[in-house]
Design a protein around this motif. Structure first.
Motif, PDB file in Angstrom:
ATOM      1  N   GLU A  37      55.142  36.987  33.797  1.00 21.60           N
ATOM      2  CA  GLU A  37      55.690  37.999  32.913  1.00 21.60           C
ATOM      3  C   GLU A  37      54.598  38.949  32.457  1.00 21.60           C
ATOM      4  O   GLU A  37      53.587  38.535  31.909  1.00 21.60           O
ATOM      5  CB  GLU A  37      56.340  37.389  31.675  1.00 21.60           C
ATOM      6  CG  GLU A  37      56.917  38.454  30.758  1.00 21.60           C
ATOM      7  CD  GLU A  37      57.556  37.909  29.495  1.00 21.60           C
ATOM      8  OE1 GLU A  37      57.439  38.568  28.451  1.00 21.60           O
ATOM      9  OE2 GLU A  37      58.177  36.842  29.562  1.00 21.60           O
ATOM     10  N   VAL A  38      54.818  40.227  32.709  1.00 22.83           N
ATOM     11  CA  VAL A  38      54.025  41.282  32.108  1.00 22.83           C
ATOM     12  C   VAL A  38      54.815  41.696  30.884  1.00 22.83           C
ATOM     13  O   VAL A  38      56.003  42.008  30.981  1.00 22.83           O
ATOM     14  CB  VAL A  38      53.829  42.454  33.092  1.00 22.83           C
ATOM     15  CG1 VAL A  38      53.153  43.630  32.413  1.00 22.83           C
ATOM     16  CG2 VAL A  38      53.027  41.992  34.299  1.00 22.83           C
ATOM     17  N   GLN A  39      54.182  41.685  29.731  1.00 25.93           N
ATOM     18  CA  GLN A  39      54.898  41.801  28.468  1.00 25.93           C
ATOM     19  C   GLN A  39      55.844  42.995  28.383  1.00 25.93           C
ATOM     20  O   GLN A  39      56.958  42.878  27.892  1.00 25.93           O
ATOM     21  CB  GLN A  39      53.885  41.850  27.334  1.00 25.93           C
ATOM     22  CG  GLN A  39      54.442  41.464  26.012  1.00 25.93           C
ATOM     23  CD  GLN A  39      53.332  41.190  25.024  1.00 25.93           C
ATOM     24  OE1 GLN A  39      52.512  42.053  24.756  1.00 25.93           O
ATOM     25  NE2 GLN A  39      53.313  39.991  24.499  1.00 25.93           N
ATOM     26  N   PHE A  40      55.428  44.149  28.864  1.00 26.50           N
ATOM     27  CA  PHE A  40      56.262  45.344  28.885  1.00 26.50           C
ATOM     28  C   PHE A  40      56.071  46.032  30.231  1.00 26.50           C
ATOM     29  O   PHE A  40      54.956  46.115  30.735  1.00 26.50           O
ATOM     30  CB  PHE A  40      55.876  46.324  27.772  1.00 26.50           C
ATOM     31  CG  PHE A  40      56.029  45.752  26.389  1.00 26.50           C
ATOM     32  CD1 PHE A  40      57.270  45.684  25.784  1.00 26.50           C
ATOM     33  CD2 PHE A  40      54.925  45.280  25.704  1.00 26.50           C
ATOM     34  CE1 PHE A  40      57.415  45.152  24.513  1.00 26.50           C
ATOM     35  CE2 PHE A  40      55.061  44.752  24.430  1.00 26.50           C
ATOM     36  CZ  PHE A  40      56.305  44.679  23.836  1.00 26.50           C
ATOM     37  N   GLY A 100      57.565  33.171  46.979  1.00 27.94           N
ATOM     38  CA  GLY A 100      57.944  32.501  45.742  1.00 27.94           C
ATOM     39  C   GLY A 100      57.525  33.261  44.491  1.00 27.94           C
ATOM     40  O   GLY A 100      57.450  32.702  43.412  1.00 27.94           O
ATOM     41  N   LEU A 101      57.275  34.541  44.661  1.00 26.08           N
ATOM     42  CA  LEU A 101      56.755  35.360  43.566  1.00 26.08           C
ATOM     43  C   LEU A 101      57.868  36.100  42.829  1.00 26.08           C
ATOM     44  O   LEU A 101      58.704  36.752  43.432  1.00 26.08           O
ATOM     45  CB  LEU A 101      55.760  36.390  44.124  1.00 26.08           C
ATOM     46  CG  LEU A 101      55.221  37.446  43.176  1.00 26.08           C
ATOM     47  CD1 LEU A 101      54.375  36.800  42.074  1.00 26.08           C
ATOM     48  CD2 LEU A 101      54.388  38.449  43.958  1.00 26.08           C
ATOM     49  N   THR A 102      57.873  35.969  41.506  1.00 25.39           N
ATOM     50  CA  THR A 102      58.736  36.759  40.640  1.00 25.39           C
ATOM     51  C   THR A 102      57.864  37.334  39.542  1.00 25.39           C
ATOM     52  O   THR A 102      57.117  36.589  38.902  1.00 25.39           O
ATOM     53  CB  THR A 102      59.843  35.891  39.999  1.00 25.39           C
ATOM     54  OG1 THR A 102      60.651  35.330  41.014  1.00 25.39           O
ATOM     55  CG2 THR A 102      60.708  36.718  39.059  1.00 25.39           C
ATOM     56  N   ILE A 103      57.935  38.626  39.343  1.00 22.74           N
ATOM     57  CA  ILE A 103      57.223  39.248  38.232  1.00 22.74           C
ATOM     58  C   ILE A 103      58.254  39.877  37.317  1.00 22.74           C
ATOM     59  O   ILE A 103      58.996  40.757  37.726  1.00 22.74           O
ATOM     60  CB  ILE A 103      56.209  40.315  38.726  1.00 22.74           C
ATOM     61  CG1 ILE A 103      55.159  39.662  39.606  1.00 22.74           C
ATOM     62  CG2 ILE A 103      55.567  41.018  37.530  1.00 22.74           C
ATOM     63  CD1 ILE A 103      54.154  40.611  40.200  1.00 22.74           C
ATOM     64  N   ARG A 104      58.323  39.370  36.098  1.00 24.18           N
ATOM     65  CA  ARG A 104      59.238  39.911  35.096  1.00 24.18           C
ATOM     66  C   ARG A 104      58.510  40.954  34.279  1.00 24.18           C
ATOM     67  O   ARG A 104      57.397  40.726  33.837  1.00 24.18           O
ATOM     68  CB  ARG A 104      59.719  38.799  34.146  1.00 24.18           C
ATOM     69  CG  ARG A 104      60.619  37.788  34.796  1.00 24.18           C
ATOM     70  CD  ARG A 104      61.204  36.820  33.767  1.00 24.18           C
ATOM     71  NE  ARG A 104      61.757  37.538  32.649  1.00 24.18           N
ATOM     72  CZ  ARG A 104      61.279  37.462  31.397  1.00 24.18           C
ATOM     73  NH1 ARG A 104      60.277  36.690  31.092  1.00 24.18           N
ATOM     74  NH2 ARG A 104      61.838  38.164  30.431  1.00 24.18           N
ATOM     75  N   ALA A 105      59.133  42.085  34.075  1.00 25.63           N
ATOM     76  CA  ALA A 105      58.551  43.152  33.274  1.00 25.63           C
ATOM     77  C   ALA A 105      59.665  43.828  32.486  1.00 25.63           C
ATOM     78  O   ALA A 105      60.311  44.738  32.966  1.00 25.63           O
ATOM     79  CB  ALA A 105      57.821  44.150  34.165  1.00 25.63           C
ATOM     80  N   PRO A 106      59.928  43.354  31.274  1.00 25.57           N
ATOM     81  CA  PRO A 106      61.019  43.906  30.468  1.00 25.57           C
ATOM     82  C   PRO A 106      60.839  45.401  30.207  1.00 25.57           C
ATOM     83  O   PRO A 106      59.734  45.871  29.966  1.00 25.57           O
ATOM     84  CB  PRO A 106      60.938  43.127  29.152  1.00 25.57           C
ATOM     85  CG  PRO A 106      60.135  41.910  29.464  1.00 25.57           C
ATOM     86  CD  PRO A 106      59.221  42.287  30.581  1.00 25.57           C
ATOM     87  N   SER A 107      61.968  46.122  30.264  1.00 27.06           N
ATOM     88  CA  SER A 107      61.931  47.545  29.976  1.00 27.06           C
ATOM     89  C   SER A 107      63.222  47.978  29.312  1.00 27.06           C
ATOM     90  O   SER A 107      64.221  47.269  29.360  1.00 27.06           O
ATOM     91  CB  SER A 107      61.723  48.357  31.263  1.00 27.06           C
ATOM     92  OG  SER A 107      62.843  48.220  32.101  1.00 27.06           O
ATOM     93  N   ALA A 108      63.210  49.127  28.695  1.00 31.93           N
ATOM     94  CA  ALA A 108      64.361  49.760  28.055  1.00 31.93           C
ATOM     95  C   ALA A 108      64.805  48.993  26.807  1.00 31.93           C
ATOM     96  O   ALA A 108      64.123  48.079  26.362  1.00 31.93           O
ATOM     97  CB  ALA A 108      65.505  49.938  29.038  1.00 31.93           C
ATOM     98  N   ALA A 109      65.949  49.384  26.303  1.00 36.12           N
ATOM     99  CA  ALA A 109      66.438  48.789  25.062  1.00 36.12           C
ATOM    100  C   ALA A 109      67.282  47.576  25.319  1.00 36.12           C
ATOM    101  O   ALA A 109      67.856  47.374  26.325  1.00 36.12           O
ATOM    102  CB  ALA A 109      67.250  49.807  24.293  1.00 36.12           C
TER     103      ALA A 109
END
Length: 181
Positions: free
Chosen positions: A139-142, A172-181
């Motif tokens: 996870e990349v925070q933002f 097997g790679l997943t990168i989560r990067a939350p965005s928007a509201a």
């Protein structure tokens, strides 16, 4: 008020009436409520041939928001794959958006842990773990902060299989990067 006030209707009522009278643009509906791509009722899900073929059409369902669904998906991955690891900025105590709440309690600090605030390091570590056969959920925070890591994502992870002559991969790679509201 604009044009809506002139008709004496609320913005919602005006939008709703407009949505029903406007033709879709290139097959795209104006809203989720009118989408033919989403199964919106339980009977539509149970009657879907593709889901029936997979054997999940009659499974139990529960309503959840996106954060709960992400948490549930990570739990399923970790429960079904002993190599799955969740790591990133502040994920051990639940993450900024609380999507990883409870994972460290259920799966331990060896599989759910915080990393330094270095997006390049997170991406590089995730690519390395995935290339060695682990399921890396980073996870990349933002999403706004992902640019420093983008070189590794685009030029390492995406080309790993090709550059190794199909000997290695980062599947097997997943990168989560939350965005928007």
């Amino acid at each position: 008020f604009g044009a809506f006030g002139a008709f004496g209707a609320s913005k919602h009522q005006a939008y709703s009436s407009l949505a029903h009278n406007v033709e879709p643009v290139r097959g795209l509906e104006l809203g989720v409520a009118h989408s033919k791509l989403l199964l919106q009722t339980v009977s539509a899900v149970r009657g879907n041939a593709e889901l029936q073929k997979l054997g999940v059409a009659n499974s139990d369902t529960r309503k959840m928001n996106m954060c709960q669904a992400i948490n549930d998906a990570m739990r399923i991955a970790m429960a079904s794959d002993n190599t799955a690891v969740v790591f990133g900025e502040d994920v051990a105590f639940g993450g900024v958006f609380r999507c990883s709440v409870g994972l460290v309690d259920d799966y331990g600090r060896e599989r759910v842990f915080n990393t330094p605030l270095t997006e390049q390091g997170i991406a590089g570590f995730a690519i390395g773990m995935a290339s060695m056969g682990h399921t890396a959920i980073a996870e990349v925070q933002f999403a706004d902060y992902i640019l420093p890591a983008f070189d590794q994502i685009a030029n390492e992870a995406a080309k790993f299989r090709y550059r190794s002559g199909n000997e290695f991969n980062a599947g097997g790679l997943t990168i989560r990067a939350p965005s928007a509201a």
